[in-house]
Design a protein around this motif. Structure first.
Motif, short mmCIF file in Angstrom:
data_model
loop_
_atom_site.label_atom_id
_atom_site.label_comp_id
_atom_site.label_asym_id
_atom_site.label_seq_id
_atom_site.Cartn_x
_atom_site.Cartn_y
_atom_site.Cartn_z
N PHE A 198 21.10 38.16 48.98
CA PHE A 198 20.78 36.98 49.62
C PHE A 198 19.62 36.29 48.68
O PHE A 198 19.28 35.27 48.62
CB PHE A 198 19.97 37.17 50.93
CG PHE A 198 21.14 37.71 52.05
CD1 PHE A 198 22.35 37.02 52.22
CD2 PHE A 198 20.71 38.79 52.58
CE1 PHE A 198 23.14 37.42 53.03
CE2 PHE A 198 21.77 39.61 53.68
CZ PHE A 198 22.97 38.57 53.80
N TRP A 199 19.01 37.15 48.12
CA TRP A 199 17.44 36.68 47.49
C TRP A 199 17.61 37.00 45.72
O TRP A 199 16.43 36.46 45.55
CB TRP A 199 16.34 37.20 48.06
CG TRP A 199 16.40 37.20 49.45
CD1 TRP A 199 15.79 36.03 50.11
CD2 TRP A 199 16.67 38.07 50.67
NE1 TRP A 199 16.29 36.12 51.51
CE2 TRP A 199 16.45 37.36 51.77
CE3 TRP A 199 17.18 39.37 50.65
CZ2 TRP A 199 17.01 38.22 53.15
CZ3 TRP A 199 17.38 39.94 51.91
CH2 TRP A 199 17.12 39.23 53.06
N PRO A 241 16.88 39.71 60.51
CA PRO A 241 15.89 38.91 59.95
C PRO A 241 14.39 39.15 60.29
O PRO A 241 13.44 39.16 59.17
CB PRO A 241 15.94 37.33 60.36
CG PRO A 241 17.53 37.28 60.87
CD PRO A 241 17.77 38.78 61.20
N SER A 271 16.21 31.67 57.91
CA SER A 271 15.67 31.52 56.66
C SER A 271 15.44 29.80 56.32
O SER A 271 16.07 29.19 57.10
CB SER A 271 16.48 31.99 55.55
OG SER A 271 17.49 31.11 55.71
N LEU A 310 23.48 33.54 54.83
CA LEU A 310 22.31 34.20 55.76
C LEU A 310 22.52 34.03 57.12
O LEU A 310 22.16 35.06 58.00
CB LEU A 310 20.89 33.56 55.10
CG LEU A 310 20.40 34.01 53.81
CD1 LEU A 310 19.42 32.94 53.18
CD2 LEU A 310 19.54 35.26 54.22
N HIS A 358 11.36 36.66 52.04
CA HIS A 358 12.79 36.62 52.32
C HIS A 358 13.34 35.82 53.29
O HIS A 358 14.58 35.45 53.68
CB HIS A 358 13.32 38.24 52.68
CG HIS A 358 13.35 38.95 51.41
ND1 HIS A 358 13.90 40.36 51.57
CD2 HIS A 358 13.06 38.87 50.24
CE1 HIS A 358 13.70 40.88 50.40
NE2 HIS A 358 13.16 40.04 49.53
N ARG A 359 12.33 34.97 54.11
CA ARG A 359 12.59 34.05 54.95
C ARG A 359 12.31 32.67 54.57
O ARG A 359 13.05 31.58 55.24
CB ARG A 359 12.04 34.49 56.16
CG ARG A 359 12.51 36.02 56.67
CD ARG A 359 12.06 36.27 57.88
NE ARG A 359 12.86 35.54 59.04
CZ ARG A 359 12.68 35.82 60.18
NH1 ARG A 359 11.88 36.33 60.75
NH2 ARG A 359 13.32 35.14 61.00
N SER A 407 19.70 28.63 59.70
CA SER A 407 19.00 28.54 58.37
C SER A 407 19.06 27.10 57.81
O SER A 407 20.07 26.63 58.02
CB SER A 407 19.90 29.37 57.35
OG SER A 407 19.96 30.83 57.51
N THR A 450 22.93 29.73 52.12
CA THR A 450 22.32 29.38 53.41
C THR A 450 23.19 29.77 54.62
O THR A 450 22.84 30.15 55.56
CB THR A 450 21.82 27.80 53.14
OG1 THR A 450 21.08 27.73 52.23
CG2 THR A 450 21.19 27.23 54.52
N LYS A 476 26.40 38.51 49.74
CA LYS A 476 25.21 39.31 50.14
C LYS A 476 24.04 39.77 49.62
O LYS A 476 23.13 40.55 49.95
CB LYS A 476 25.87 40.69 50.66
CG LYS A 476 26.88 40.68 51.85
CD LYS A 476 27.55 41.81 52.28
CE LYS A 476 28.21 41.70 53.58
NZ LYS A 476 28.57 42.93 54.19
#
Lengths: 369, 347
Positions: free
Chosen positions: A358-359, A317, A157, A306, A324-325, A137, A303, A356
């Motif tokens: 992530f976004w 992914p 990501s 992920l 999301h990436r 990432s 980071t 967890k």
């Protein structure tokens, strides 16, 4: 001494495997590229090595990033030392060489979080990781034509920040405090750095709405307190009382500017960027009007998270949407009214993040100009 | 006719080549101090504004002189330290690490022992000087006992210092907010802050060491001809180690003034000192091959570099040409201020 012998044997074997794997990986990837985006089923690992590759810890910003990475590995129930540090000291060559060495050592069982130091270096790093079956990432630096979705699962990501809008907001706060008239000077970062360019552009955007304010001068202070101090003194010589506001590209520059003003007994409004704890303190005291917090702790942790969760197969992914990436990191404006509350929430107790999610705190997909 | 030539001869001899070279750095400084107001005058002249050459100059003012002095003081301390080493014909590149370590240890001790000069925290000042001396001593030992060239030994020690400072701070910065300590910057006597007078006092001490002590004379002896000094019974190793120790003390002094100026001690406190101090020493006319120069040359050199830095911003030179101009001016100053005729080759 047998353990040394064993170690050497292991290393020899893993290096041989790495060479074979990378030879296969490069040719394999080249062949696959012809038939569309990577249909390779990437291998996942039960316990991958987690590594962060960055400039060094001297800089408070990178120190925060890495502390986030450490908090993440601790959340896995491991000790801080589980995180492997690859320190590039501002050299792209060293950055790439270290990654290749670690890939060889771990046989590709690696979850890597990295700032590749400059944009062109991102491609060789990502390609080396993908070839070895590792998960990577990236943060901050990559070229516009390099995208995670072109590498299947292995390039997990990319996170970056667009500083133009927040810098424009701080500039507006400054220009309002100046009463919409007078002269402003800007002290920037290293001239070729992208954030330095964007933060100056933010000021210029805001100035378009304030015709009575003149941008007297803008000089690079290289993110350095002492250099900023000297440049500000020289500005005072050149412009004297014409300066009624100072726009700084980051907090470290702001500290030098404040001391230069203090030496002259001057008290004019200044704004900074980054939201370091001391700057927040100074915002609370009203000495700085505004700073922008980019939450490097979360950025550094997420980071690594992920890359790790992709490596263990917790999520896939390539099944995630593009936003999301490649996404922007969070920005929070800190002003005197909310500085104390902000400090209590983010600095006095570093929040325990759900690594967890992530976004959740991110700021939308990356836009290319 | 012979009488006339006999009369003019002493005048011609007064302006000898050696004398011009000796005073060249000061001439360079004076030219620079007059040059920047000229550019200011030119700017106003183009816009047809009223401007009396020096009287209306913002650069040539007492306030700006104080600003240049403030910027110069920490660098002057570091440059004096390295002057002694360069006079010996060695080089010390450990200043960035040493300054960082001294600054950080000073700040920790100062905060830990009370946080104000009126308490026991004043002991942090001698402690910082002691740390500087110890680091310099180790530096000298590594150089002399392990027979590593001073260039490499000191550079390596500098890295060790930076690493150690980082280890101590963990990347954080420590604020020193004591008003009494910060009066170094905030209290002014005759327009100049106290730190300038502290620096002046240290300069006089350095001058005393250089010209009135055996150690000072020995630096010149080692730099002028090490074999000869050794053959005359001088313990060259001891002089070298003491030189590095002395330099360490001055580096520590630079660290104290740097913290006094910014109010922050951090690993980055030592940044940029290597370039400015070595440049200043050489521009001031102290030869890198040793034996020539002294602390007054260094004062002039530090002022030249800081006048250039300040002047370039004051006349509004675009930032992208500033580094280039600084480099060219440094070369010009070195050409003018060192006597290279006696040197057959330069390494």
């Amino acid at each position: 001494m047998s353990f040394i012998k064993k170690f050497i044997q292991q290393e020899t074997v893993s290096r041989r495997n790495f060479l074979l794997a990378s030879a296969y990986g490069v040719s394999g990837a080249a062949a696959m590229r012809m038939f569309g985006p990577s249909p390779v089923q990437a291998a996942t690992y039960a316990d991958p090595t987690v590594a962060w590759s960055y400039r060094n810890r001297t800089n408070p910003y990178w120190n925060e990033i890495v502390s986030g990475g450490e908090a993440f590995v601790e959340s896995l129930g491991k000790s801080k030392d589980f995180l492997t540090h690859l320190i590039n000291e501002g050299s792209s060559e060293k950055s790439l060489a270290d990654v290749k060495a670690l890939l060889a050592k771990t046989n590709g069982e690696l979850a890597l979080a990295i700032d590749t130091n400059d944009a062109p270096n991102a491609r060789p790093v990502v390609e080396a990781c993908a070839a070895a079956g590792a998960y990577v990432s990236t943060l901050w630096n990559k070229t516009d034509d390099l995208h995670p979705w072109d590498f299947g699962d292995n390039y997990v990501s990319h996170m970056s920040w667009s500083d133009e809008k927040p810098a424009e907001q701080t500039a507006r706060i400054l220009l309002e405090a100046m009463g919409g008239k007078g002269g402003v000077v800007h002290l920037g970062g290293i001239a070729s750095n992208n954030p330095a360019i964007e933060r100056l552009q933010g000021l210029k955007n805001a100035l378009a709405d304030y015709p009575d304010v003149e941008l007297l001068d803008a000089q690079p202070a290289d993110w350095d307190t002492q250099k900023a101090n000297q440049i500000m003194s020289s500005f005072i010589t050149r412009y004297g009382d014409e300066i009624t506001g100072v726009h700084c590209a980051n907090d470290t520059i702001g500290y030098g500017v404040l001391e230069a003003l203090r030496a002259e007994g001057m008290d004019i409004p200044i704004v900074t960027y980054d939201g370091n704890p001391q700057a927040v303190e100074l915002v609370a005291e009203g000495k700085i009007l505004a700073t922008v917090f980019t939450n490097p702790h979360w950025g550094g942790g997420i980071t690594a998270s992920l890359a790790y969760h992709a490596a263990t197969g917790a999520f896939k992914p390539s099944e995630e949407p593009n936003e999301h990436r490649e996404f922007y990191g969070p920005t929070i404006m800190v002003t005197p009214e909310d500085a104390l509350e902000f400090r209590a929430n983010y600095l006095d107790n570093v929040p325990t993040y759900d690594w967890k999610d992530f976004w959740g705190p991110s700021n939308g997909p990356i836009m290319y100009k | 006719m012979t009488d006339i030539t006999a009369q003019t001869a002493p005048r011609a001899r007064w302006l000898t080549r050696e004398r011009i070279i000796k005073w060249a750095p000061l001439l360079v400084l004076i030219v620079l101090v007059l040059l920047f107001p000229f550019f200011e005058w030119l700017e106003d002249f183009r816009e047809s504004k009223e401007h009396l050459y020096l009287a209306d100059s913002r650069f040539f003012s007492i306030r700006n002189a104080a600003r240049i002095a403030i910027a110069s003081t920490p660098a002057l301390m570091v440059a004096i330290g390295v002057t002694f080493i360069i006079i010996m014909g060695s080089i010390d590149l450990s200043m960035e690490g040493t300054v960082s370590v001294c600054a950080v240890i000073f700040a920790f001790a100062f905060i830990g022992w009370g946080g104000t000069l009126t308490s026991w925290a004043w002991l942090a000042i001698p402690l910082a000087l002691l740390v500087g001396a110890v680091l310099g001593f180790i530096n000298g030992l590594v150089h002399v006992r392990l027979k590593i060239p001073s260039f490499m030994a000191s550079l390596a020690m500098g890295f060790v210092g930076t690493g150690f400072a980082l280890l101590l701070t963990g990347g954080d910065r420590i604020r020193v907010e004591d008003d009494l300590f910060r009066s170094l910057l905030t209290v002014r006597w005759f327009n100049f802050p106290i730190m300038c007078y502290v620096a002046l006092a240290m300069l006089l001490i350095a001058w005393f060491i250089q010209s009135r002590t055996t150690l000072g004379r020995n630096f010149y002896a080692v730099g002028g001809g090490e074999e000869l000094a050794h053959a005359s019974g001088l313990n060259v190793s001891r002089v070298r180690i003491m030189g590095f120790t002395l330099a360490g003390i001055f580096f520590a002094m630079g660290a104290l003034l740097a913290v006094g100026r910014i109010g922050i001690a951090e690993t980055a406190t030592g940044n940029n000192f290597m370039f400015i101090s070595i440049t200043a020493v050489v521009v001031g006319g102290t030869a890198l091959w040793g034996g020539i120069g002294g602390v007054w040359n260094t004062l002039v050199g530090v002022l030249i570099v800081n006048v250039i830095n300040n002047g370039m911003v004051v006349i509004g030179l675009p930032s992208y040409v500033q580094d280039g101009v600084l480099g060219l001016l440094v070369i010009a100053a070195v050409v003018l201020s060192t006597d290279r005729k006696t040197v057959s080759f330069v390494k």
